[in-house]
Design a protein around this motif. Structure first.
Motif, PDB file in Angstrom:
ATOM      1  N   UNK A 296       4.569  20.243  28.419  1.00 20.67           N
ATOM      2  CA  UNK A 296       5.544  20.810  29.103  1.00 20.67           C
ATOM      3  C   UNK A 296       7.024  20.353  28.821  1.00 20.67           C
ATOM      4  N   UNK A 297       7.345  20.176  27.549  1.00 22.06           N
ATOM      5  CA  UNK A 297       8.381  19.751  26.927  1.00 22.06           C
ATOM      6  C   UNK A 297       8.424  18.170  26.897  1.00 22.06           C
ATOM      7  N   UNK A 298       9.272  17.490  26.919  1.00 18.20           N
ATOM      8  CA  UNK A 298       9.607  16.065  26.500  1.00 18.20           C
ATOM      9  C   UNK A 298       8.308  15.484  27.601  1.00 18.20           C
ATOM     10  N   UNK A 299       7.416  14.531  26.925  1.00 23.02           N
ATOM     11  CA  UNK A 299       6.364  14.162  27.511  1.00 23.02           C
ATOM     12  C   UNK A 299       6.823  12.980  28.492  1.00 23.02           C
ATOM     13  N   UNK A 300       7.875  12.424  28.378  1.00 22.37           N
ATOM     14  CA  UNK A 300       8.560  11.443  29.272  1.00 22.37           C
ATOM     15  C   UNK A 300       8.568  11.994  30.932  1.00 22.37           C
ATOM     16  N   UNK A 301       8.960  13.303  30.939  1.00 17.91           N
ATOM     17  CA  UNK A 301       9.208  13.781  32.293  1.00 17.91           C
ATOM     18  C   UNK A 301       7.678  14.407  32.917  1.00 17.91           C
ATOM     19  N   UNK A 302       6.627  14.137  32.109  1.00 23.54           N
ATOM     20  CA  UNK A 302       5.350  14.869  32.548  1.00 23.54           C
ATOM     21  C   UNK A 302       4.465  13.637  33.248  1.00 23.54           C
ATOM     22  N   UNK A 303       5.065  12.338  32.968  1.00 25.29           N
ATOM     23  CA  UNK A 303       4.252  11.099  33.446  1.00 25.29           C
ATOM     24  C   UNK A 303       4.430  10.744  35.084  1.00 25.29           C
ATOM     25  N   UNK A 304       5.642  10.731  35.239  1.00 26.97           N
ATOM     26  CA  UNK A 304       6.104  10.322  36.828  1.00 26.97           C
ATOM     27  C   UNK A 304       5.381  11.184  37.876  1.00 26.97           C
TER      28      UNK A 304
ATOM     29  N   UNK B  69       7.905  29.697  31.817  1.00 25.01           N
ATOM     30  CA  UNK B  69       8.477  30.854  31.473  1.00 25.01           C
ATOM     31  C   UNK B  69       8.924  30.804  29.692  1.00 25.01           C
ATOM     32  N   UNK B  70       9.249  29.651  29.474  1.00 27.29           N
ATOM     33  CA  UNK B  70      10.003  29.310  28.197  1.00 27.29           C
ATOM     34  C   UNK B  70       9.193  28.719  27.244  1.00 27.29           C
ATOM     35  N   UNK B  71       8.767  29.676  26.459  1.00 30.34           N
ATOM     36  CA  UNK B  71       7.663  29.276  25.347  1.00 30.34           C
ATOM     37  C   UNK B  71       8.548  28.376  23.985  1.00 30.34           C
ATOM     38  N   UNK B  72       9.648  28.551  23.936  1.00 34.31           N
ATOM     39  CA  UNK B  72      10.498  27.916  23.091  1.00 34.31           C
ATOM     40  C   UNK B  72      10.945  26.396  22.904  1.00 34.31           C
ATOM     41  N   UNK B  73      10.434  26.163  24.037  1.00 33.60           N
ATOM     42  CA  UNK B  73      10.956  24.725  24.305  1.00 33.60           C
ATOM     43  C   UNK B  73      11.185  24.382  25.784  1.00 33.60           C
ATOM     44  N   UNK B  74      11.670  23.371  26.146  1.00 32.08           N
ATOM     45  CA  UNK B  74      11.813  23.009  27.408  1.00 32.08           C
ATOM     46  C   UNK B  74      13.428  22.373  27.774  1.00 32.08           C
ATOM     47  N   UNK B  75      14.254  23.278  28.680  1.00 29.47           N
ATOM     48  CA  UNK B  75      15.361  22.665  28.715  1.00 29.47           C
ATOM     49  C   UNK B  75      16.413  22.353  27.805  1.00 29.47           C
ATOM     50  N   UNK B  76      16.782  21.212  27.315  1.00 35.19           N
ATOM     51  CA  UNK B  76      17.553  20.689  26.343  1.00 35.19           C
ATOM     52  C   UNK B  76      16.871  20.433  24.869  1.00 35.19           C
TER      53      UNK B  76
ATOM     54  N   UNK C   8       7.541  21.937  18.994  1.00 39.05           N
ATOM     55  CA  UNK C   8       6.849  20.682  19.484  1.00 39.05           C
ATOM     56  C   UNK C   8       7.407  20.378  20.909  1.00 39.05           C
ATOM     57  N   UNK C   9       7.875  21.227  21.217  1.00 34.57           N
ATOM     58  CA  UNK C   9       8.364  21.241  23.048  1.00 34.57           C
ATOM     59  C   UNK C   9       7.950  22.217  23.803  1.00 34.57           C
ATOM     60  N   UNK C  10       6.987  23.113  23.286  1.00 28.79           N
ATOM     61  CA  UNK C  10       6.604  24.282  23.912  1.00 28.79           C
ATOM     62  C   UNK C  10       5.426  24.025  24.694  1.00 28.79           C
ATOM     63  N   UNK C  11       5.350  24.470  26.017  1.00 24.29           N
ATOM     64  CA  UNK C  11       4.567  24.188  27.234  1.00 24.29           C
ATOM     65  C   UNK C  11       3.191  24.765  26.554  1.00 24.29           C
ATOM     66  N   UNK C  12       2.236  24.107  27.091  1.00 21.22           N
ATOM     67  CA  UNK C  12       0.590  24.484  26.746  1.00 21.22           C
ATOM     68  C   UNK C  12      -0.133  23.725  27.680  1.00 21.22           C
ATOM     69  N   UNK C  13      -1.353  24.497  28.006  1.00 22.09           N
ATOM     70  CA  UNK C  13      -2.457  23.860  28.809  1.00 22.09           C
ATOM     71  C   UNK C  13      -3.665  23.879  27.635  1.00 22.09           C
ATOM     72  N   UNK C  14      -4.175  22.844  27.225  1.00 21.55           N
ATOM     73  CA  UNK C  14      -5.168  22.666  26.335  1.00 21.55           C
ATOM     74  C   UNK C  14      -6.440  22.166  27.091  1.00 21.55           C
ATOM     75  N   UNK C  15      -7.307  23.434  27.164  1.00 20.69           N
ATOM     76  CA  UNK C  15      -8.495  23.186  27.859  1.00 20.69           C
ATOM     77  C   UNK C  15      -9.650  22.588  26.970  1.00 20.69           C
ATOM     78  N   UNK C  16     -10.584  21.788  28.002  1.00 15.46           N
ATOM     79  CA  UNK C  16     -11.445  20.904  27.128  1.00 15.46           C
ATOM     80  C   UNK C  16     -12.761  21.600  27.199  1.00 15.46           C
ATOM     81  N   UNK C  17     -12.913  22.690  28.340  1.00 13.30           N
ATOM     82  CA  UNK C  17     -14.056  23.525  28.262  1.00 13.30           C
ATOM     83  C   UNK C  17     -13.721  24.758  29.098  1.00 13.30           C
ATOM     84  N   UNK C  18     -14.879  25.465  28.996  1.00 14.04           N
ATOM     85  CA  UNK C  18     -14.534  27.094  29.521  1.00 14.04           C
ATOM     86  C   UNK C  18     -13.980  26.971  31.045  1.00 14.04           C
ATOM     87  N   UNK C  19     -14.768  26.051  31.832  1.00 11.26           N
ATOM     88  CA  UNK C  19     -14.355  26.184  33.254  1.00 11.26           C
ATOM     89  C   UNK C  19     -12.927  25.500  33.172  1.00 11.26           C
ATOM     90  N   UNK C  20     -12.478  24.768  32.623  1.00 10.87           N
ATOM     91  CA  UNK C  20     -11.043  24.501  32.703  1.00 10.87           C
ATOM     92  C   UNK C  20      -9.959  25.873  32.304  1.00 10.87           C
TER      93      UNK C  20
END
Length: 173
Positions: free
Chosen positions: A8-16, A80-87, A92-104
């Motif tokens: 979801x963009x910069x990984x720093x902001x996804x940890x907290x 909604x923004x596939x081109x990156x996130x904010x600034x 390499x800043x595009x959002x994505x969900x990387x699923x590990x199995x069909x259920x996910x």
């Protein structure tokens, strides 16, 4: 324990946001789904390795479900923004969900459909749901950045526009 791999963009902001929840064992910043083995931050930043900045979340599904993980995730960025996130712009800043199995995959698609039906955002969710290929841990100085460098993190979180977006959409500070 189960894993979720999310971008979801910069990984720093996804940890907290995840550090604050029971059931989360760890949140690791890294690079996901690219072609180069063991990429560095400098390499990923060129946008040529195919990786995106992402986090790997280890969670206890008996305490926090994958759906709940995704619902927290969607409150951390602009889906909604596939081109990156904010600034931060570029593939390499595009959002994505990387699923590990069909259920996910099914859960992710269901959550997206539900959120889209609520018209929360100024457009449809444009966050791809993709099969997980790989994850490489980022350099140590990127791990828990918000704890190690709180002043820099807080300035970035606000200055990038992420903080304002979250407050405007979700009413959360």
């Amino acid at each position: 324990m189960e894993q979720a791999t999310l971008a979801g963009g910069c990984f720093w902001c996804l940890v907290k946001p995840f550090d604050e929840w029971l059931g989360i064992k760890s949140v690791t910043s890294g690079y996901s789904n690219g072609e180069k083995e063991n990429p560095t931050y400098e390499e990923v930043s060129t946008g040529t390795t195919g990786h995106v900045e992402a986090v790997r979340i280890e969670f206890d599904p008996n305490v926090m479900s994958y759906e709940e993980v995704l619902r927290v995730f969607f409150k951390t960025f602009d889906p909604t923004d596939i081109e990156g996130q904010f600034g931060d712009r570029g593939s390499h800043y595009m959002p994505a969900i990387f699923y590990h199995d069909d259920e996910q995959k099914e859960v992710a698609e269901s959550v997206i459909k539900d959120l889209d039906s609520q018209n929360i955002f100024n457009g449809p969710i444009n966050t791809p749901v993709l099969p997980f290929k790989n994850f490489y841990m980022a350099e140590d100085y990127h791990q828990d950045f918000y704890k190690k460098n709180s002043g820099h993190y807080n300035a970035y979180f606000k200055g990038s526009g992420r903080k304002g977006f979250i407050e405007n959409v979700w009413g959360e500070k």
